[in-house]
Design a protein around this motif. Sequence first.
Motif, PDB file in Angstrom:
ATOM      1  N   TRP A  37      -4.047   1.429   8.941  1.00 39.10           N
ATOM      2  CA  TRP A  37      -3.851   0.467   7.846  1.00 39.10           C
ATOM      3  C   TRP A  37      -3.226  -0.831   8.350  1.00 39.10           C
ATOM      4  O   TRP A  37      -3.519  -1.914   7.816  1.00 39.10           O
ATOM      5  CB  TRP A  37      -2.981   1.081   6.753  1.00 39.10           C
ATOM      6  N   HIS A  38      -2.372  -0.740   9.354  1.00 39.07           N
ATOM      7  CA  HIS A  38      -1.814  -1.958   9.965  1.00 39.07           C
ATOM      8  C   HIS A  38      -2.938  -2.884  10.430  1.00 39.07           C
ATOM      9  O   HIS A  38      -2.956  -4.082  10.129  1.00 39.07           O
ATOM     10  CB  HIS A  38      -0.929  -1.552  11.140  1.00 39.07           C
ATOM     11  N   LEU A  39      -3.909  -2.322  11.141  1.00 39.02           N
ATOM     12  CA  LEU A  39      -5.017  -3.133  11.641  1.00 39.02           C
ATOM     13  C   LEU A  39      -5.929  -3.590  10.509  1.00 39.02           C
ATOM     14  O   LEU A  39      -6.444  -4.717  10.537  1.00 39.02           O
ATOM     15  CB  LEU A  39      -5.802  -2.340  12.678  1.00 39.02           C
ATOM     16  N   CYS A  40      -6.134  -2.732   9.510  1.00 40.13           N
ATOM     17  CA  CYS A  40      -6.958  -3.132   8.364  1.00 40.13           C
ATOM     18  C   CYS A  40      -6.318  -4.291   7.608  1.00 40.13           C
ATOM     19  O   CYS A  40      -6.998  -5.257   7.236  1.00 40.13           O
ATOM     20  CB  CYS A  40      -7.149  -1.946   7.418  1.00 40.13           C
ATOM     21  N   MET A  41      -5.012  -4.202   7.380  1.00 44.86           N
ATOM     22  CA  MET A  41      -4.331  -5.267   6.641  1.00 44.86           C
ATOM     23  C   MET A  41      -4.283  -6.552   7.452  1.00 44.86           C
ATOM     24  O   MET A  41      -4.347  -7.656   6.892  1.00 44.86           O
ATOM     25  CB  MET A  41      -2.937  -4.797   6.232  1.00 44.86           C
ATOM     26  N   THR A  42      -4.174  -6.433   8.771  1.00 47.10           N
ATOM     27  CA  THR A  42      -4.248  -7.616   9.622  1.00 47.10           C
ATOM     28  C   THR A  42      -5.631  -8.253   9.531  1.00 47.10           C
ATOM     29  O   THR A  42      -5.770  -9.483   9.443  1.00 47.10           O
ATOM     30  CB  THR A  42      -3.921  -7.251  11.077  1.00 47.10           C
ATOM     31  N   ALA A  43      -6.669  -7.408   9.543  1.00 47.51           N
ATOM     32  CA  ALA A  43      -8.039  -7.920   9.411  1.00 47.51           C
ATOM     33  C   ALA A  43      -8.236  -8.587   8.060  1.00 47.51           C
ATOM     34  O   ALA A  43      -8.876  -9.646   7.957  1.00 47.51           O
ATOM     35  CB  ALA A  43      -9.034  -6.778   9.590  1.00 47.51           C
ATOM     36  N   LEU A  44      -7.699  -7.989   6.996  1.00 49.39           N
ATOM     37  CA  LEU A  44      -7.789  -8.589   5.659  1.00 49.39           C
ATOM     38  C   LEU A  44      -7.137  -9.965   5.650  1.00 49.39           C
ATOM     39  O   LEU A  44      -7.712 -10.937   5.116  1.00 49.39           O
ATOM     40  CB  LEU A  44      -7.095  -7.667   4.652  1.00 49.39           C
ATOM     41  N   LEU A  54       0.850  -1.191   0.000  1.00 51.71           N
ATOM     42  CA  LEU A  54       0.000   0.000   0.000  1.00 51.71           C
ATOM     43  C   LEU A  54       0.883   1.238   0.000  1.00 51.71           C
ATOM     44  O   LEU A  54       1.818   1.337   0.793  1.00 51.71           O
ATOM     45  CB  LEU A  54      -0.890   0.022   1.246  1.00 51.71           C
ATOM     46  N   VAL A  55       0.563   2.194  -0.882  1.00 45.41           N
ATOM     47  CA  VAL A  55       1.173   3.513  -0.841  1.00 45.41           C
ATOM     48  C   VAL A  55       0.044   4.522  -0.679  1.00 45.41           C
ATOM     49  O   VAL A  55      -0.812   4.653  -1.551  1.00 45.41           O
ATOM     50  CB  VAL A  55       1.993   3.832  -2.098  1.00 45.41           C
ATOM     51  N   HIS A  56       0.016   5.186   0.457  1.00 48.11           N
ATOM     52  CA  HIS A  56      -1.005   6.180   0.783  1.00 48.11           C
ATOM     53  C   HIS A  56      -0.335   7.550   0.746  1.00 48.11           C
ATOM     54  O   HIS A  56       0.586   7.821   1.517  1.00 48.11           O
ATOM     55  CB  HIS A  56      -1.573   5.881   2.173  1.00 48.11           C
ATOM     56  N   THR A  57      -0.793   8.422  -0.152  1.00 51.65           N
ATOM     57  CA  THR A  57      -0.219   9.756  -0.310  1.00 51.65           C
ATOM     58  C   THR A  57      -1.207  10.793   0.200  1.00 51.65           C
ATOM     59  O   THR A  57      -2.382  10.774  -0.159  1.00 51.65           O
ATOM     60  CB  THR A  57       0.128  10.023  -1.783  1.00 51.65           C
ATOM     61  N   PHE A  58      -0.714  11.705   1.051  1.00 46.98           N
ATOM     62  CA  PHE A  58      -1.606  12.645   1.736  1.00 46.98           C
ATOM     63  C   PHE A  58      -0.846  13.924   2.068  1.00 46.98           C
ATOM     64  O   PHE A  58       0.388  13.997   1.937  1.00 46.98           O
ATOM     65  CB  PHE A  58      -2.177  12.017   3.007  1.00 46.98           C
TER      66      PHE A  58
END
Length: 299
Positions: free
Chosen positions: A140-147, A123-127
């Motif tokens: 995103w760490h928790l989202c990717m763990t959930a995925l 994932l590359v998140h630009t902000f």
Amino acid sequence: MNTDPPFGPMSGPMSGPTSDATLSTSADGRTSLRMERGLAHPPEKVWAALTDPVALARWFPSEVTLDLVPGGAMGFHFPGDPEPGLAGTVTDAEEPRLFAFTWGADHLSWTITPDGEGSSLTLVHTFGDRPGAASFASGWHLCMTALDRLLGGGRADGGHDRSGELHESYLKRFRLDGGTVERAEGGSRVRFERQLVRPAETVWAVLSAGIEPVAGLPVPEGFTAEKVPAGPVTEVRAPNSLTYTWQPRGTVTWELGKGTGHGARLVLVQTGSEDFDTDAALAAWRTRIDRLAEELVRT
């Protein structure tokens, strides 16, 4: 309306920051967060979990509608949020390799690479909000763990809430805990901007410790730092801002504003004269804010 991804406290398994999570800054001042996760599932299965709205709703931080073609419209609605949500546009859709899209003013790019019998997901998140990077990384760490758990047939909501600790780990990793010295009219100022993990009301309660600040009276100890002689409160707007004087001359201002959705955004500014010892002030306030952050994680 806050357009940042709303990464507040989330339940889920975690360990600590991933070793390959990095930040970079582009010439236009925007920040890119890069995170990689190995998955024991083939690219086609990962692609489906990234692009099917029903699957996305099980691990992504919002409900999603999308037209899966470059230029296709996307919509993001956060459960329980009365706001209409955010709009986005698909920028890349190359099955089963690359899915990318805008999210308000942000851009997210998901790349799937075969890795043996599994995949590597990047994932590359630009902000634009660099101080919010630790919130985005922990979310995103928790989202990717959930995925990963869902792809393996498990539940996304296993484990207990340690998102505050994860946030602070990423904040330290990315060195977002330091302050800056800036020129100011008639002297200098020290400035800290830091994302916190609790809302302004909670932060204010911790700082005030039951002693509500009043203009003209001594400032509650929680708003002070060692070796910064504190004078009386000059202005207070609970639970969002407080200013007091310090000796020999100058002011200290605490502001608690909107952050990433993870909690309040703290901006602390101490102003002083030309001979203001900014190095000592940086050290004193960094220690004080670190102690506050640790207390908020336990709150």
